[in-house]
Write a protein that holds these residues in place. Sequence first.
Motif, mmCIF file in Angstrom:
data_model
loop_
_atom_site.group_PDB
_atom_site.id
_atom_site.type_symbol
_atom_site.label_atom_id
_atom_site.label_comp_id
_atom_site.label_asym_id
_atom_site.label_seq_id
_atom_site.Cartn_x
_atom_site.Cartn_y
_atom_site.Cartn_z
ATOM 1 N N ALA A 1 7.559 1.808 3.127
ATOM 2 C CA ALA A 1 8.561 2.699 3.691
ATOM 3 C C ALA A 1 7.959 4.060 4.022
ATOM 4 C CB ALA A 1 9.729 2.861 2.727
ATOM 5 N N LYS A 2 7.144 4.578 3.127
ATOM 6 C CA LYS A 2 6.434 5.841 3.307
ATOM 7 C C LYS A 2 5.425 5.955 2.181
ATOM 8 C CE LYS A 2 10.243 8.325 1.101
ATOM 9 N NZ LYS A 2 11.211 9.368 1.280
ATOM 10 N N TYR A 3 4.891 7.127 1.967
ATOM 11 C CA TYR A 3 3.892 7.333 0.925
ATOM 12 C C TYR A 3 4.435 8.239 -0.170
ATOM 13 C CZ TYR A 3 0.466 5.384 4.108
ATOM 14 O OH TYR A 3 -0.221 4.550 4.931
ATOM 15 N N CYS A 4 4.128 7.894 -1.420
ATOM 16 C CA CYS A 4 4.404 8.807 -2.536
ATOM 17 C C CYS A 4 3.303 9.863 -2.565
ATOM 18 C CB CYS A 4 4.456 8.043 -3.852
ATOM 19 S SG CYS A 4 5.871 6.934 -3.974
ATOM 20 N N PHE A 5 2.047 9.411 -2.548
ATOM 21 C CA PHE A 5 0.886 10.286 -2.425
ATOM 22 C C PHE A 5 -0.090 9.587 -1.502
ATOM 23 C CE2 PHE A 5 2.655 11.391 -6.574
ATOM 24 C CZ PHE A 5 2.830 12.754 -6.398
ATOM 25 N N GLU A 6 -0.150 10.042 -0.270
ATOM 26 C CA GLU A 6 -0.946 9.404 0.768
ATOM 27 C C GLU A 6 -2.423 9.598 0.493
ATOM 28 O OE1 GLU A 6 -0.967 9.312 5.615
ATOM 29 O OE2 GLU A 6 0.359 10.620 4.593
ATOM 30 N N PRO A 7 -3.284 8.669 0.727
ATOM 31 C CA PRO A 7 -3.087 7.307 1.213
ATOM 32 C C PRO A 7 -3.126 6.268 0.099
ATOM 33 C CG PRO A 7 -5.387 7.838 1.433
ATOM 34 C CD PRO A 7 -4.702 9.034 0.772
ATOM 35 N N ILE A 8 -3.105 6.686 -1.160
ATOM 36 C CA ILE A 8 -3.338 5.757 -2.263
ATOM 37 C C ILE A 8 -2.050 5.155 -2.816
ATOM 38 C CG2 ILE A 8 -4.299 5.566 -4.582
ATOM 39 C CD1 ILE A 8 -6.139 7.929 -3.822
ATOM 40 N N ILE A 9 -1.038 5.970 -3.034
ATOM 41 C CA ILE A 9 0.183 5.506 -3.687
ATOM 42 C C ILE A 9 1.281 5.348 -2.646
ATOM 43 C CG2 ILE A 9 1.876 5.950 -5.485
ATOM 44 C CD1 ILE A 9 -0.265 7.576 -6.936
#
Length: 65
Positions: free
Chosen positions: A44-52
């Motif tokens: 849907a999106k990133y919590c902490f881009e690009p890992i989570i």
Amino acid sequence: MGILWFILIFISLITHGNAHGPDSCNHEGGLCRVGNCIPGEYLAKYCFEPIILCCKSLTPTTIKS
């Protein structure tokens, strides 16, 4: 030197443009996952881009009364 790298990575994760954080993901019905979403979920999106990643279920959940 190791602390300097940790600080740089931390700042990079915080300041990246499309990261919303886990609170936003959980509030919208998603789960933060490391690496990949599990089968039956989509990114849907990133919590902490690009890992989570913020993953949401493909099928809507129904609430029984």
